[in-house]
Design an enzyme around this catalytic site. Structure first.
Site, short mmCIF file in Angstrom:
data_model
loop_
_atom_site.label_atom_id
_atom_site.label_comp_id
_atom_site.label_asym_id
_atom_site.label_seq_id
_atom_site.Cartn_x
_atom_site.Cartn_y
_atom_site.Cartn_z
CG ASP A 195 -1.79 1.08 1.40
OD1 ASP A 195 -2.66 1.40 0.61
OD2 ASP A 195 -1.55 2.17 2.19
CE LYS A 199 -1.97 4.88 1.12
NZ LYS A 199 -2.24 4.69 2.48
N1 HSE Z 1 -4.96 0.76 4.41
C1 HSE Z 1 -4.47 2.17 4.36
C2 HSE Z 1 -3.75 2.77 5.60
C3 HSE Z 1 -5.79 3.02 4.18
O1 HSE Z 1 -3.62 1.85 6.46
O2 HSE Z 1 -3.00 3.75 5.41
C4 HSE Z 1 -5.41 4.39 3.79
O3 HSE Z 1 -4.70 4.52 2.44
#
Ligand code: HSE
Length: 397
Positions: A195, A199
């Protein structure tokens, strides 16, 4: 009356409906007209106050000329990509929190939106409720951005904080983050750094103006991080944090990666705890600028989505120009970057010194934990080969 649709009704989709309802007066005052959710695309109907608006038929949304903006909160790529493409083709603005889709196909969808004279906006995809993409592309537009780095995943920061502060087990802390709506549907993406990788790709794309392919970006999460290293680091004046980092290289190339780092206590990132995220931008005119806030959760993320809905309804295409080109050339291996390294090895200080020359010892008790001088990742790998390495992390700064 301005009408919108929401696609997907999980944590973020629900938050969008709530923000539109609860902040209706502020939104109307700014838009000059009321904003209303006309339809919600779901796979399974759910009882509750929004039951009447739910449909499982995308054609009803894409074919409805009254719907001017579609908020995509489905997540993943396949269906989300197809519905986004068709909504843009139909002349609707699309707003999303879907970082996977933006990281993988954002450039193409932005180009399609431009051809159709509509907006594709994704402020919520990075940093949840923190305004970061608009400041990067607009407020800092007069800079050459040399580096972007930060804590980009709320779930892992929450887990690390709970482990350090209360000695919670990893699995319990993860369950708490899931219950609070921070984690991804499959939390492996959080825990393994995937994740944060998506980003940092979006940030790198916008900071450097050319496409960084998520498949090329090395990511390491916190699942193999040992509490022992967290404690050794803490005793020596450092905090361990999962960082995403994108750097403009001296020869004009660029690199990006995600990995746990030791952060010196005098760096403000070391004090970023719980679900909070923080992003540091380094511009050649501004120097370092830091953005801080809630990086995940229903209402913070929905706040960014609804602001993008309002932006789409009010802005001009020129203002939204991001300068993100499809060119993928010039990506370099982050092993070329120099930093100090933290190692914990099975063996003595003599073994460490034979491999690295002078080192700063942090702990010696059967195993040796130490910091090297600044070296490239490639040298760190090569020089540590004779050692039995138990842990290895970069030191920020
Ligand atoms: N799963 C992501 C986090 C959600 O914990 O940052 C926000 O993008």
């Amino acid at each position: 009356m301005i009408q919108i649709a929401i696609m997907g009704f999980g944590t973020v989709g629900t938050g969008v409906a709530r923000v539109v309802a609860e902040n209706a007066r502020q939104i109307e005052r700014k838009l000059g007209e009321p904003l209303q959710v006309k339809a919600i695309l779901v796979r399974r109907f759910q009882d509750g106050p929004y039951r009447q608006l739910m449909t499982d038929d995308f054609e009803k949304i894409v074919g409805d000329d009254d719907i001017r903006v579609v908020v995509e909160t489905i997540g993943g790529v396949e269906a989300a990509y197809e519905y986004t493409r068709r909504a843009l083709e139909a002349g609707k603005h699309v707003v999303t929190a879907n970082k996977q889709l933006v990281a993988e196909r954002g450039c193409e969808l932005l180009a399609l939106a431009k051809r159709k004279n509509v907006s594709y906006l994704f402020e919520a995809s990075v940093g949840g409720g923190i305004p970061i993409l608009h400041p990067l592309t607009q407020c800092m537009a007069a800079n050459r951005i040399d580096e972007v780095y930060g804590i980009l995943n709320g779930t892992t920061n929450y887990i690390l904080t709970r482990m350090v502060r209360t000695g919670a087990f990893f699995s319990d802390a993860l369950r708490e983050a899931q219950a609070k709506g921070y984690a991804e549907a499959d939390p492996t993406a959080d825990v393994e750094g995937i994740d944060a990788g998506r980003k940092i790709c979006i940030l790198a794309d916008l900071a450097f103006g050319s496409q960084v392919d998520p498949a090329e970006v090395p990511v390491e999460g916190i699942s193999r991080l040992s509490l022992r290293d967290v404690k050794i680091a803490q005793r020596a004046g450092y905090r361990v944090k999962l960082l995403g980092r994108a750097v403009r290289m001296p020869g004009g190339g660029r690199t990006a990666y995600v990995a746990p780092h030791l952060i010196p206590e005098d760096n403000p990132l070391s004090g970023v705890e719980d679900v909070f995220n923080a992003v540091m931008l380094r511009g050649n005119a501004t120097g370092e600028v830091m953005f801080y806030g809630r990086g995940a959760g229903e209402l913070p993320t929905a706040s960014a989505c609804v602001a993008d809905v309002m932006e789409a309804l009010q802005s001009s295409p020129r203002r939204e120009e991001t300068g993100w080109s499809a060119d993928t050339a010039g990506f370099e291996d982050p092993l070329e970057l120099q930093s100090r390294y933290y190692f914990r090895v099975e063996g003595s200080l003599t073994d460490a010194a034979m491999a690295f020359g002078q080192v700063e010892v942090l702990s010696e008790d059967g195993e040796t934990a130490f910091l090297t001088d600044a070296i490239t990742g490639r040298d760190a790998l090569r020089q540590s080969r004779p050692l039995h390495v138990l842990a290895c992390m970069r030191v920020l700064g």
